[in-house]
Design a protein around this motif. Structure first.
Motif, PDB file in Angstrom:
ATOM      1  N   VAL A 184      41.901  35.339  27.595  1.00  0.00           N
ATOM      2  CA  VAL A 184      42.449  36.603  27.077  1.00  0.00           C
ATOM      3  C   VAL A 184      41.429  37.262  26.134  1.00  0.00           C
ATOM      4  N   GLY A 185      40.890  36.486  25.197  1.00  0.00           N
ATOM      5  CA  GLY A 185      39.973  37.035  24.187  1.00  0.00           C
ATOM      6  C   GLY A 185      38.608  37.401  24.724  1.00  0.00           C
ATOM      7  N   HIS A 186      38.128  36.623  25.711  1.00  0.00           N
ATOM      8  CA  HIS A 186      36.749  36.814  26.174  1.00  0.00           C
ATOM      9  C   HIS A 186      36.655  37.546  27.506  1.00  0.00           C
ATOM     10  N   ALA A 187      37.561  37.229  28.452  1.00  0.00           N
ATOM     11  CA  ALA A 187      37.462  37.847  29.767  1.00  0.00           C
ATOM     12  C   ALA A 187      38.275  39.138  29.872  1.00  0.00           C
ATOM     13  N   GLN A 326      31.486  40.485  37.930  1.00  0.00           N
ATOM     14  CA  GLN A 326      31.126  40.029  36.601  1.00  0.00           C
ATOM     15  C   GLN A 326      31.723  38.635  36.423  1.00  0.00           C
ATOM     16  N   ILE A 327      30.927  37.737  35.839  1.00  0.00           N
ATOM     17  CA  ILE A 327      31.452  36.411  35.497  1.00  0.00           C
ATOM     18  C   ILE A 327      31.220  36.214  34.002  1.00  0.00           C
ATOM     19  N   ILE A 328      32.279  35.827  33.305  1.00  0.00           N
ATOM     20  CA  ILE A 328      32.151  35.551  31.878  1.00  0.00           C
ATOM     21  C   ILE A 328      32.297  34.048  31.653  1.00  0.00           C
ATOM     22  N   ASP A 339      29.332  34.100  24.141  1.00  0.00           N
ATOM     23  CA  ASP A 339      29.564  34.023  25.585  1.00  0.00           C
ATOM     24  C   ASP A 339      28.276  34.243  26.380  1.00  0.00           C
ATOM     25  N   ILE A 340      28.293  33.746  27.631  1.00  0.00           N
ATOM     26  CA  ILE A 340      27.222  34.054  28.587  1.00  0.00           C
ATOM     27  C   ILE A 340      27.831  34.980  29.637  1.00  0.00           C
ATOM     28  N   TYR A 341      27.105  36.043  29.973  1.00  0.00           N
ATOM     29  CA  TYR A 341      27.583  37.009  30.970  1.00  0.00           C
ATOM     30  C   TYR A 341      26.723  36.976  32.220  1.00  0.00           C
ATOM     31  N   ILE A 342      27.370  37.143  33.358  1.00  0.00           N
ATOM     32  CA  ILE A 342      26.632  37.354  34.608  1.00  0.00           C
ATOM     33  C   ILE A 342      27.127  38.667  35.207  1.00  0.00           C
TER      34      ILE A 342
END
Length: 448
Positions: A184-187, A326-328, A339-342
């Motif tokens: 919820v907080g990150h994605a 997008q992948i979080i 976080d790492i983002y793609i």
């Protein structure tokens, strides 16, 4: 260059181009200069030759990757969130007439070694493999609470005060597990770290609603993306500026920011010429980039961002063969603070040759071995055909600029979307003009 301008803008990054477009539209006389021979500054999209020239000077791009002109590889990976402020600026300025948008096909989150689709509705939450049966019930109640919230109707508040209670309090009220709080907080709220949890819940509530309403707008994901790459954005705002009389000069070295005895801005020197103006706006690279100029430290380094541009010959595994996504990777999942983002796009978006996918993995640097920090992201990509790694400082101005008429924008951060860029535009606009930037709300058309 012997005329006097209202504003000189240095650098053709997206932030600067939006500002020059808006200022020109307001009737200001604007001169926009860049030391590069291409638009976009740090937010440019490069063809193959430019990409190799930047990362591998002296090396020719391999012919198997296809034609140079098929490529427009973003240096900074960001998507446009459909109901966000960036969309409002595009519509408000009518810049949408120069651009075509496509949806990003999916939004995914990493959890316990696997990637899963981010649920964005109660129905998806109920079917999501991210939660067990009882947690799904709790999550459903949480989402219903968010959807039904009305500021003016205390019956919808369930005893919560969004402006006083922390997000931690809200999560605890609904009994959400740490893993659910993570996505919820990150994605969905798209926070880079967990600092938000102890702050009043209003901001997180707004971000989650932005995500779910953006998702509802076009269906597959909350993001849209311009055909031919993000470099199209600054160029479109440059066109807007030109329509309203703005002047552009590329490939122009900036040798000095000229100030008077009081340290106030008077002009910009390039070679033997000086152009006079009342105000200057520019990106941090024109103002010392963290070093002192004229005895003044105008910008400071806040952090560093590592970005790896990866050339793939296949979609990312486990993403339903999405042509873009997008992948979080939430920081808790890999023992990090950030976080790492793609972000992945492909030939569908006219940014690379057919059969090629471009995935960019990025995060905020936390150690002295940054490449190891993005390893969890690189591991998800499958076979990487080639990769180009950059480590870029994120600079912030030390002053508001109101005393010396020198207004400096912020570097592009590690977030996956343009909302912070728009916040910077609004902030600089207010400092430069003294009034708030007001935008009209409308929709953007997207190719299906």
């Amino acid at each position: 260059m012997d005329e006097e301008y209202d504003v000189v803008v240095l650098g053709t990054g997206l932030t600067e181009c939006i500002l020059s477009g808006l200022l020109s539209k307001e009737g200001k006389k604007v001169l926009h200069m860049d030391r590069n021979d291409y638009y976009g500054g740090d937010s440019a999209s490069l063809n193959l030759t430019q990409l190799y020239r930047k990362f591998r000077p002296g090396q020719e791009p391999p012919s198997e990757l296809g034609r140079d002109r098929d490529y427009a590889v973003d240096l900074i990976p960001k998507f446009i969130i459909a109901s966000g402020e960036m969309t409002q600026i595009l519509v408000h300025t009518d810049v949408t007439r120069y651009l075509e948008f496509k949806q990003i096909a999916g939004s995914f989150v990493y959890r316990d070694g696997k990637i899963s689709k981010v649920p964005s509705t109660e129905m998806e939450a109920v079917r999501s493999p991210l939660m067990g049966l009882f947690e799904k019930r709790r999550a459903k109640k949480f989402f219903e609470f968010l959807q039904n919230w009305k500021d003016e109707d205390p019956a919808t508040h369930q005893g919560i005060d969004l402006d006083k209670d922390s997000m931690k309090t809200v999560y605890e009220k609904f009994g959400l597990e740490p893993g659910t709080q993570d996505f919820v907080g990150h994605a969905m709220a798209l926070y880079l770290d967990d600092d938000y949890i102890t702050k009043p819940a209003r901001a997180a509530y707004n971000r989650i609603v932005l995500y779910t309403s953006s998702m509802a707008r076009y269906g597959k994901s909350p993001y849209i993306y311009p055909l031919y790459g993000l470099g199209e954005l600054p160029q479109s705002f440059a066109r807007l500026s030109a329509i309203y009389g703005g002047t552009y000069m590329l490939d122009k070295p900036i040798d000095e920011i000229v100030t008077d005895d009081q340290g106030k801005f008077v002009g910009v020197r390039s070679g033997g010429e000086t152009v006079k103006a009342k105000q200057v706006i520019g990106d941090p690279s024109y103002f010392g980039a963290g070093k002192q100029t004229d005895g003044k430290l105008r910008v400071v380094e806040e952090s560093k961002v590592i970005r790896a541009i990866c050339v793939l010959k296949h979609p990312i595994p486990e993403t339903d063969d999405s042509d873009s996504c997008q992948i979080i990777i939430p920081q808790n999942q890999v023992g990090r603070r950030n976080d790492i983002y793609i972000a992945m796009v492909s030939s569908t978006h006219n940014v690379c040759a057919k059969g090629i996918h471009i995935a960019i993995v990025s995060t905020i640097v936390e150690t002295d071995k940054p490449e190891l920090e993005i390893a969890p992201g690189l591991k998800l990509l499958g076979t990487i055909h080639d990769k180009f790694v950059s480590i870029t400082p994120v600079y912030t101005p030390t002053t508001t600029g109101q005393d010396d008429n020198i207004f400096i924008t912020q570097s592009y951060d590690a977030t996956s979307h343009f909302e912070t860029v728009v916040e910077d535009v609004q902030d600089v606009w207010k400092r430069v003009t003294g009034s708030d930037l007001v935008l009209k709300k409308q929709e953007v058309e997207v190719q299906q």
